[in-house]
Design an enzyme around this catalytic site. Structure first.
Site, PDB file in Angstrom:
ATOM      1  N   ASP A 115       0.828  -1.217   0.000  1.00  0.00           N
ATOM      2  CA  ASP A 115       0.000   0.000   0.000  1.00  0.00           C
ATOM      3  C   ASP A 115       0.860   1.264   0.000  1.00  0.00           C
ATOM      4  O   ASP A 115       0.451   2.285   0.523  1.00  0.00           O
ATOM      5  CB  ASP A 115      -0.947   0.003   1.205  1.00  0.00           C
ATOM      6  CG  ASP A 115      -0.207  -0.055   2.538  1.00  0.00           C
ATOM      7  OD1 ASP A 115       1.017  -0.256   2.546  1.00  0.00           O
ATOM      8  OD2 ASP A 115      -0.868   0.128   3.579  1.00  0.00           O
ATOM      9  N   LYS A 166       4.337   1.331  16.232  1.00  0.00           N
ATOM     10  CA  LYS A 166       3.184   2.109  16.723  1.00  0.00           C
ATOM     11  C   LYS A 166       3.299   2.443  18.217  1.00  0.00           C
ATOM     12  O   LYS A 166       2.367   2.232  18.992  1.00  0.00           O
ATOM     13  CB  LYS A 166       1.879   1.375  16.411  1.00  0.00           C
ATOM     14  CG  LYS A 166       1.783   1.067  14.928  1.00  0.00           C
ATOM     15  CD  LYS A 166       0.424   0.905  14.367  1.00  0.00           C
ATOM     16  CE  LYS A 166       0.448   0.826  12.863  1.00  0.00           C
ATOM     17  NZ  LYS A 166       0.836  -0.433  12.252  1.00  0.00           N
ATOM     18  N   ASP A 224       1.781   6.164   2.473  1.00  0.00           N
ATOM     19  CA  ASP A 224       1.037   4.935   2.747  1.00  0.00           C
ATOM     20  C   ASP A 224      -0.426   5.264   2.465  1.00  0.00           C
ATOM     21  O   ASP A 224      -0.995   6.149   3.107  1.00  0.00           O
ATOM     22  CB  ASP A 224       1.242   4.550   4.219  1.00  0.00           C
ATOM     23  CG  ASP A 224       0.387   3.370   4.655  1.00  0.00           C
ATOM     24  OD1 ASP A 224      -0.713   3.170   4.090  1.00  0.00           O
ATOM     25  OD2 ASP A 224       0.803   2.649   5.562  1.00  0.00           O
TER      26      ASP A 224
HETATM   27  N1  GDD Z   1       0.301 -11.742   3.354  1.00  0.00           N
HETATM   28  C1  GDD Z   1      -0.063 -10.974   4.390  1.00  0.00           C
HETATM   29  N2  GDD Z   1      -0.531 -11.574   5.519  1.00  0.00           N
HETATM   30  N3  GDD Z   1       0.027  -9.631   4.270  1.00  0.00           N
HETATM   31  C2  GDD Z   1      -0.356  -8.873   5.318  1.00  0.00           C
HETATM   32  C3  GDD Z   1      -0.863  -9.417   6.513  1.00  0.00           C
HETATM   33  C4  GDD Z   1      -0.950 -10.863   6.614  1.00  0.00           C
HETATM   34  O1  GDD Z   1      -1.367 -11.426   7.623  1.00  0.00           O
HETATM   35  N4  GDD Z   1      -1.139  -8.401   7.362  1.00  0.00           N
HETATM   36  C5  GDD Z   1      -0.830  -7.258   6.714  1.00  0.00           C
HETATM   37  N5  GDD Z   1      -0.364  -7.537   5.474  1.00  0.00           N
HETATM   38  C6  GDD Z   1       0.096  -6.586   4.450  1.00  0.00           C
HETATM   39  C7  GDD Z   1      -0.927  -5.509   4.134  1.00  0.00           C
HETATM   40  O2  GDD Z   1      -1.741  -5.934   3.040  1.00  0.00           O
HETATM   41  C8  GDD Z   1      -0.039  -4.331   3.751  1.00  0.00           C
HETATM   42  O3  GDD Z   1       0.355  -4.348   2.396  1.00  0.00           O
HETATM   43  C9  GDD Z   1       1.220  -4.557   4.578  1.00  0.00           C
HETATM   44  O4  GDD Z   1       1.203  -5.921   5.008  1.00  0.00           O
HETATM   45  C10 GDD Z   1       1.309  -3.631   5.800  1.00  0.00           C
HETATM   46  O5  GDD Z   1       0.111  -3.713   6.524  1.00  0.00           O
HETATM   47  P1  GDD Z   1      -0.679  -2.397   6.972  1.00  0.00           P
HETATM   48  O6  GDD Z   1      -1.919  -2.855   7.667  1.00  0.00           O
HETATM   49  O7  GDD Z   1      -0.797  -1.453   5.852  1.00  0.00           O
HETATM   50  O8  GDD Z   1       0.319  -1.847   8.096  1.00  0.00           O
HETATM   51  P2  GDD Z   1       0.532  -0.351   8.602  1.00  0.00           P
HETATM   52  O9  GDD Z   1       0.406   0.612   7.480  1.00  0.00           O
HETATM   53  O10 GDD Z   1      -0.320  -0.134   9.786  1.00  0.00           O
HETATM   54  O11 GDD Z   1       2.068  -0.399   9.126  1.00  0.00           O
HETATM   55  C11 GDD Z   1       3.091  -0.929   8.315  1.00  0.00           C
HETATM   56  O12 GDD Z   1       3.487   0.011   7.330  1.00  0.00           O
HETATM   57  C12 GDD Z   1       4.062   1.241   7.830  1.00  0.00           C
HETATM   58  C13 GDD Z   1       4.495   2.100   6.639  1.00  0.00           C
HETATM   59  O13 GDD Z   1       3.417   2.449   5.886  1.00  0.00           O
HETATM   60  C14 GDD Z   1       4.266  -1.286   9.214  1.00  0.00           C
HETATM   61  O14 GDD Z   1       5.208  -1.986   8.419  1.00  0.00           O
HETATM   62  C15 GDD Z   1       4.907  -0.022   9.836  1.00  0.00           C
HETATM   63  O15 GDD Z   1       6.094  -0.376  10.558  1.00  0.00           O
HETATM   64  C16 GDD Z   1       5.276   0.955   8.734  1.00  0.00           C
HETATM   65  O16 GDD Z   1       5.797   2.174   9.297  1.00  0.00           O
HETATM   66 MG    MG Z   2      -0.167   0.537   5.509  1.00  0.00          MG
END
Ligand code: GDD
Ligand code: MG
Length: 361
Positions: A115, A166, A224
């Protein structure tokens, strides 16, 4: 100089909860963004950066990915699909997808959150990873509110000293930008078939064990798109050319009107708006910085700003939509003002009114 072909894993298994109701029918990485599925922007950039083989780590709505991207040849890539029946988390997803990798234990593997729009120099990140012989190299960016992300302090040499996912008490504004280079052997050390968070378990564990995680700092365009506000902004930024994407059909500009859409003379469409196929913007309507999915209708005199209008939704004249999400086939009657942060569920009908709907009430 030609670079060695690289492999990548794309994490696309999340449910996209913050983008509901749009993600009820399609996963976040497939939402139409500047005229193509969001992931097409990441895949074209990956191919440009020398990646030749991509494994998609899927779970939620898994079958839709193969339907959209097939074997990857239209991107000059070879794409494999791995499935998690129960989501395994980011670390478990990476481990599960790694069975399809072809490289050896020392080879670098690029991991991308599904994303993220990022204009950073991925080959330079891989070069740093190789030069420092790191276990993992993280792309880092600075943001105003690090508490919503993975907070990543480094020492003067660029070595990551902690990973705080977080945290309410961030120690730096520098955060994990969601693009990693892993040494293949580090992925193989993640336990198989278990739910693992790379952010909460794998990274802190590697640091604890004294192995090297490097930070690669680069403040190119980065976003993001996981919230409605960010999603519309990302789409508009691609259309406007603020985030250059090889997947954008045509030249950057004020709007992208897809084939089969119609914008009447006397309608104003600006700020990077996308008008989806079959959508109609009638004369006297104003649409700014928004995404209209396919077959939407913006009637004469309606005003739509910074919003996402779902497939087949209708905005009647005199309605004002600002910073909102309108679900598929919803209908917003004349006189309604749908204010910032509101989401209207699919098929909902708001009758003509003088009542103001606001996120504050
Ligand atoms: N295959 C798989 N399985 N993918 C997953 C799963 C899972 O169980 N859970 C989440 N994902 C994928 C989501 O589809 C997304 O592309 C990515 O992992 C990150 O998940 P998000 O839900 O978007 O996380 P976030 O935005 O809260 O936080 C993450 O991204 C931040 C940067 O944008 C973390 O990596 C943070 O540390 C980071 O700063
Ligand atoms: Mg994200």
């Amino acid at each position: 100089m030609p670079r060695e072909p690289l492999e990548a894993i794309l994490l696309v298994g999340g449910k996209g909860t913050r983008l509901r109701p749009l993600t009820l029918s399609a996963p976040k990485p497939l939402l139409p963004t500047a005229g193509v599925p969001f992931l097409a922007h990441q895949l074209t950039r990956a191919a440009e950066c020398g990646i030749s083989h991509v494994v998609l780590a899927t779970s939620y709505r898994a079958e839709m990915f193969a339907e959209a991207f097939g074997d990857g040849s239209s991107f000059g890539l070879s794409i494999d699909y791995m499935y998690e029946e129960e989501p395994l988390g980011t670390g478990g997803g990476i481990r599960n997808a790694s069975s399809r990798l072809k490289g050896g234990p020392e080879d670098p593997v690029v991991i991308l959150n599904g994303d993220i729009l990022s204009g950073h120099d991925l080959p330079a990140q891989v070069d740093l990873h190789r030069k420092r012989d790191a276990a993992v190299t993280l792309h880092l960016v600075e943001v105003d509110d690090p508490s919503r992300y993975g907070c990543v302090p480094t020492d003067g040499d660029g070595r990551v000293t902690a990973f705080l996912e977080k945290t309410p008490d961030p120690v730096t504004n520098r955060i994990n930008a969601g693009c990693y280079v892993f040494k293949r052997s580090v992925i193989d050390a993640i336990p198989a078939g278990e739910v693992v968070s790379v952010e909460r378990e794998t990274f802190p564990g590697i640091i604890e064990a004294g192995e090297l995680i490097m930070g690669y700092d680069e403040s190119a365009y980065w976003l993001d798109v996981g919230t409605p506000e960010a999603f519309v902004r990302g789409s508009a930024d691609v259309v406007l050319g603020h985030m250059p994407s090889p997947a954008l059909a045509g030249e950057p500009g004020e709007s992208l009107v897809l084939a089969g859409a119609s914008v009447a003379e006397g309608a104003q469409v600006s700020g990077g708006t996308v008008v989806g196929a079959g959508s109609v913007v009638e004369t006297g309507a104003t649409v700014h910085g928004s995404v209209l999915f396919d077959d939407a209708r913006i009637r004469e005199g309606a005003v739509v700003t910074d919003s996402i209008i779902g497939r087949g939704a209708v905005i009647e004249g005199g309605a004002v939509i600002e910073g909102a999400v309108i679900g598929d086939r919803a209908s917003i009657g004349s006189g309604n003002e749908v204010a910032r942060g509101l989401r209207i569920w699919p098929d909902v009908r708001l009758e003509p009114t003088s009542v103001r709907f606001s996120a504050d009430v």
